[in-house]
Design a protein around this motif. Sequence first.
Motif, PDB file in Angstrom:
ATOM      1  N   GLY A 262       0.733  -1.115   0.103  1.00 12.50           N
ATOM      2  CA  GLY A 262      -0.222  -0.026   0.027  1.00 12.50           C
ATOM      3  C   GLY A 262       0.763   1.318   0.208  1.00 12.50           C
ATOM      4  N   GLU A 263       0.177   2.406   0.241  1.00 12.35           N
ATOM      5  CA  GLU A 263       0.779   3.685   0.246  1.00 12.35           C
ATOM      6  C   GLU A 263       1.474   3.957   1.694  1.00 12.35           C
ATOM      7  OE1 GLU A 263      -1.459   6.810  -0.982  1.00 12.35           O
ATOM      8  OE2 GLU A 263      -1.970   6.060  -2.918  1.00 12.35           O
ATOM      9  N   ILE A 264       2.878   4.229   1.614  1.00 12.31           N
ATOM     10  CA  ILE A 264       3.665   4.445   2.818  1.00 12.31           C
ATOM     11  C   ILE A 264       4.177   5.860   2.789  1.00 12.31           C
ATOM     12  CG2 ILE A 264       5.438   3.793   4.347  1.00 12.31           C
ATOM     13  CD1 ILE A 264       5.440   1.114   3.211  1.00 12.31           C
ATOM     14  N   GLU A 265       3.596   6.751   3.997  1.00  9.91           N
ATOM     15  CA  GLU A 265       4.010   8.029   3.929  1.00  9.91           C
ATOM     16  C   GLU A 265       5.472   7.983   5.023  1.00  9.91           C
ATOM     17  OE1 GLU A 265       1.194  10.714   5.209  1.00  9.91           O
ATOM     18  OE2 GLU A 265      -0.001  10.513   3.181  1.00  9.91           O
ATOM     19  N   PHE A 266       6.567   8.041   4.533  1.00  7.11           N
ATOM     20  CA  PHE A 266       7.708   8.037   5.264  1.00  7.11           C
ATOM     21  C   PHE A 266       8.935   9.130   4.739  1.00  7.11           C
ATOM     22  CE2 PHE A 266      11.869   6.458   6.977  1.00  7.11           C
ATOM     23  CZ  PHE A 266      11.507   6.364   8.448  1.00  7.11           C
ATOM     24  N   PRO A 267       9.458   9.941   5.501  1.00  5.70           N
ATOM     25  CA  PRO A 267      10.509  10.842   5.127  1.00  5.70           C
ATOM     26  C   PRO A 267      11.583  10.265   4.285  1.00  5.70           C
ATOM     27  CG  PRO A 267      10.129  11.277   7.341  1.00  5.70           C
ATOM     28  CD  PRO A 267       9.439  10.125   6.980  1.00  5.70           C
ATOM     29  N   VAL A 268      12.109  11.106   3.144  1.00  6.57           N
ATOM     30  CA  VAL A 268      13.178  10.437   2.364  1.00  6.57           C
ATOM     31  C   VAL A 268      14.526  10.267   3.406  1.00  6.57           C
ATOM     32  CG1 VAL A 268      14.761  10.902   0.589  1.00  6.57           C
ATOM     33  CG2 VAL A 268      12.105  11.718   0.299  1.00  6.57           C
ATOM     34  N   ARG A 269      15.056   9.240   3.413  1.00  7.08           N
ATOM     35  CA  ARG A 269      16.396   8.911   4.218  1.00  7.08           C
ATOM     36  C   ARG A 269      15.925   9.303   5.650  1.00  7.08           C
ATOM     37  NH1 ARG A 269      20.058  12.093   3.785  1.00  7.08           N
ATOM     38  NH2 ARG A 269      19.352  13.670   2.476  1.00  7.08           N
ATOM     39  N   GLY A 270      14.688   8.790   6.106  1.00  9.98           N
ATOM     40  CA  GLY A 270      14.205   9.117   7.454  1.00  9.98           C
ATOM     41  C   GLY A 270      15.082   8.611   8.708  1.00  9.98           C
ATOM     42  N   ILE A 271      15.194   7.488   8.651  1.00  7.35           N
ATOM     43  CA  ILE A 271      16.195   6.827   9.504  1.00  7.35           C
ATOM     44  C   ILE A 271      17.489   7.488   9.851  1.00  7.35           C
ATOM     45  CG2 ILE A 271      17.267   4.416  10.476  1.00  7.35           C
ATOM     46  CD1 ILE A 271      14.263   4.320  10.353  1.00  7.35           C
ATOM     47  N   GLU A 272      18.091   7.837   8.659  1.00  4.96           N
ATOM     48  CA  GLU A 272      19.476   8.320   8.611  1.00  4.96           C
ATOM     49  C   GLU A 272      19.372   9.666   9.208  1.00  4.96           C
ATOM     50  OE1 GLU A 272      22.822  10.157   5.598  1.00  4.96           O
ATOM     51  OE2 GLU A 272      21.289   8.605   4.902  1.00  4.96           O
ATOM     52  N   ARG A 273      18.412  10.464   8.989  1.00  4.45           N
ATOM     53  CA  ARG A 273      18.250  11.835   9.259  1.00  4.45           C
ATOM     54  C   ARG A 273      18.049  11.758  10.972  1.00  4.45           C
ATOM     55  NH1 ARG A 273      13.570  13.736   5.263  1.00  4.45           N
ATOM     56  NH2 ARG A 273      13.661  15.514   6.829  1.00  4.45           N
ATOM     57  N   ILE A 274      16.875  11.053  11.508  1.00  7.83           N
ATOM     58  CA  ILE A 274      16.809  10.902  12.903  1.00  7.83           C
ATOM     59  C   ILE A 274      17.830  10.617  13.713  1.00  7.83           C
ATOM     60  CG2 ILE A 274      15.855   8.677  13.242  1.00  7.83           C
ATOM     61  CD1 ILE A 274      13.397   9.985  14.555  1.00  7.83           C
ATOM     62  N   GLU A 275      18.955   9.569  13.281  1.00  6.29           N
ATOM     63  CA  GLU A 275      20.027   9.389  13.947  1.00  6.29           C
ATOM     64  C   GLU A 275      20.898  10.414  14.118  1.00  6.29           C
ATOM     65  OE1 GLU A 275      21.203   5.825  12.061  1.00  6.29           O
ATOM     66  OE2 GLU A 275      20.031   4.283  12.973  1.00  6.29           O
ATOM     67  N   LYS A 276      21.161  11.195  12.896  1.00  6.77           N
ATOM     68  CA  LYS A 276      22.022  12.182  12.671  1.00  6.77           C
ATOM     69  C   LYS A 276      21.551  13.388  13.791  1.00  6.77           C
ATOM     70  CE  LYS A 276      24.463  14.875   9.484  1.00  6.77           C
ATOM     71  NZ  LYS A 276      24.697  15.161   7.966  1.00  6.77           N
ATOM     72  N   ILE A 277      20.216  13.577  14.038  1.00  2.00           N
ATOM     73  CA  ILE A 277      19.822  14.688  14.908  1.00  2.00           C
ATOM     74  C   ILE A 277      20.105  14.333  16.417  1.00  2.00           C
ATOM     75  CG2 ILE A 277      17.456  15.717  15.752  1.00  2.00           C
ATOM     76  CD1 ILE A 277      16.641  15.480  13.103  1.00  2.00           C
ATOM     77  N   ASN A 278      20.004  13.036  16.789  1.00  2.00           N
ATOM     78  CA  ASN A 278      20.136  12.670  18.169  1.00  2.00           C
ATOM     79  C   ASN A 278      21.599  12.749  18.588  1.00  2.00           C
ATOM     80  OD1 ASN A 278      17.600  11.663  18.682  1.00  2.00           O
ATOM     81  ND2 ASN A 278      17.624   9.905  17.744  1.00  2.00           N
TER      82      ASN A 278
END
Length: 1000
Positions: A262-278
């Motif tokens: 189905g359709e999934i709304e997830f940011p582009v490179r979302g995992i990489e971006r949240i780890e970088k912010i932490n």
Amino acid sequence: MKILEMHIYGYGQLENVKITNLADFQVFYGENEAGKSTIMAFIHGILFGFPTKQQSELRYEPKHSTKYGGKIRIYHEELGFAVIERVKGKAAGDVKVVTDTGIIGGEEFLKDLVANFDKSLFQAVFSFNIHGLQNIHQMKGEDIGKFLFSAGTLGTEQLSKAESTLQKELDIRFKPSGKKPILNEKLQELHELNGELKKAAAKNKEYENLLEKKEFMQQQMAAINGKIQEVGEKVGKLNEWKRIESIVREEKWTKKELNELGEIEFPVRGIERIEKINQLIHPYNAEIISISERQENLKKELADLQPDLSYLENEPTILTLLDQVPIIEQLKLEKQQSETKLEEYEDKLSITREKLHLPLNEEDIFAINTNIYMKKQVEIVSRKKQKLEEVKEELEECYQEEKNRLEEIEKDVRLAESQVLTKQERLLLEEQMSHGNDKKSLGWELTALQDKIEFYQQTNEREKASNERSKQQKKLQFFLFELILFGLTLYGLFTMDWALVCLGVLGCIVIAIFMMKSSKKFTEEEMDQTLYGLREKEKQLKQKLQSAEYLDITKLEDQLVLDNRRREELQMLKMKLKQQQSQYEKAISKFEEWELESAQNKEKLLSISSELKIPEYIAASFLDEAFELIEQYKSICREKKQLQIRLELINQQQIQIVEGFKSYENHFLQEKGLDLHNSAYLLRKKLKEEHEKQIKSQERTGKLAELEADLKQKSQELKILQAEYNRLLIAANVETEQKYYELGARAEKQERLLERLENLKSQLQYSILTIQERESYLPIHKSDELITECNQEAQYLQSELKKLQEEDALIKYEIQILEDGGMYSDILHHYKQKKFELEEAAKEWSIYCLAQEFLSQTIEKYKNVHLPRMLAKAEEYLGFLTTGSYRKIHLQKSGSGFLVEREDHTLFEANELSQATTEQLYVSIRLALATTLYEKYHFPIIIDDSFVNFDAGRTEKVIELLNQLERNQILFFTCHRHLLPLFPKENILSLAKGAVEIIS
């Protein structure tokens, strides 16, 4: 456009030649091979490019120099002054255009300057030579009108040549009643071949049937070939399906998996971006705590470093006051010098007063007017006085000369009057001369009278003979008229027409009366009487001539002639005396004028002396010197006053500096009563200390501001990271970080499937099968069997095709036998070949016919729209050149050509005019073309010896006409020296083997 200068680097025989200051009507004179044609070619080359090696024109490359080209300076009405330079380079040369306003361009810019004219159009309109006139002399009579029409449209004979060429080409190809033209010959040949072809076709009915059968067989073979092609395409598609079947099935499975996710709304490179912010949030918190502690320490240090702001606020004033310490010494020195100079000014004023010797004080001197106007008036009066003295000396000399000359002429007049005969002596002389003249006049009168007598005798004899002959003729005429009228009267009586009877009777009576009057005898009495009177007069003259006495006439005549000459000399002397008296009176009147001017000048001098307040005796002799002394006195007084003002300013400045130091000493220093230098030292020291405190305070303040800005920046960046963290959770539509990571795993799986799907699509994009065909082949599982069936069908069709080909070959063989047995095929081939040749020739003929039609339409449009204005100007020029002998130019009603109307309204075709008049017509048309149809292009008109066949009158007229063309510059080239007096000398340049000089 006007050409002002030319600099030829190297062009033909001309090398490093400069020609400047070209006039509006510039004449280039030079013998043959002096360089006239080279200069003309140079102008064309610079403006439109050098001729290429493939063209037939001369390139004029120099033999003894490597430089090729040059430059010309022009004046353009819109762009102003510009320099066009062209040198050796590409085919037509490298060109550079530079205007005085700084615009630089190349070939395109030059095309704008010359209004996109090319060389051929420029030469056709604005450049013509003797060859254009010679073309008229070499033409047949009927071609001259066409040539002149062509010159009036294009400037050259190209239009006339084009018409003749087109008509010649059409006549070569076809004539309605001709036999030799190409189309006529081919039509005749085709007509003959068509007859032979019909005869051969009548003998070959079987041949036609075989042809029909052959055509049917061709259709069947084409149908089988189409089926074989269809089967081959089907086999190809099945083989392609066999190759891509696995890829298509995998693509279908991948699409199915994607649909399940189905359709999934997830940011582009979302995992990489949240780890970088932490990873960034924790260091920012530590830095914020460290910056806060450093801020507190700096605030404590600032409390201990506070400068005296009231002292620092007065810093500019204190520094200014400190800088004036050295000035105190300078002011003292300047005061001493000023006092010394003031004493010198007093001495100078005393000396000047002594020279003027006037009781004037300084206020009186300043009241005297010594402005520029007064100075000018003093100079004028002084010069006028000196000039009047010089004039007085000259007038005295002139008066003495005129007086001496008058006395000499009066003496000559008195001498001449004494030599002339008195009235009585001259009357006696004339009376003696008259007797001698009477004898001569009597002899002349006698001779004339004898000639008159002889003439009357001869006339009398001729009149008698003539009267006899005319009498006989008149009698015969009257008799015939009487006979005719008598017959008319009898006819009227016979026919009872009384009008004819009356007319006849009346005519007979009139003729009878006229015969009676004319038949009177010539009276000889008058003639005899005249002759008798003349003979009597002859006798009287002879008697007078014999009685006249002889006198010495020659001597008397000499005396009379001498007296006449002396009288003439006396008259001349009297005229001379009158003129000299006039000169003498003029000299006296000049003296009077001088006295008047002298009095006026004296009045002005008195007025000036009054204004300057100087005595008259000084003004009369030393006005300039007195004015200069007054100016000098006034200048010294002014400088003295300025020096006194300066001394007051120095005293004020000294007081101001001392008071300033005392004020700051009492306010800011603990020590009191110090001298000026110690006070200045302590003030400067305190200023330095307060500055150091202020600098340290500013450094701490700046550092504190930097820490505050850094803290603010770190806090903002931390907020941004927190906001980005929250945005990622919101974008994924989750509340916790754990759910965020689970959704990220599903998004990664979807991304892998999409990449695989794109890869499969890229493999299928070059397949020959469409998407619909791939869908239709999906149910097929045994593609090998289908391929085998299709191959068997193709083999069957091939065998059927082979049978048909064998049968077709047999039919062709039978047709070949028939064709070999007859001439039908040869005739048919020959017929088609001739027909093709006729069609090609007709196409070529139609092209020339259309070209002639277009040319005729263009000529007709030109005649109706543009030509009338040009012809009106040409008529004006022709009337001027022929002094009104030819007044109108008319167009031919059909075709091209002109009719010229003379002043007596007689019309002439161009070939009926004289050679010189035809040339005048050509010149009028060419100049009218340049000044009407191309009037907005003010290019130079270049003329090369085009009027050498004109006589002197015609040449003067055409030069006068050229002088009236004010909108175009004229460049006239000639090798004939007799034409040079027609031009101003300053407008003539002499050419001699590369040298240029002005004719003197």
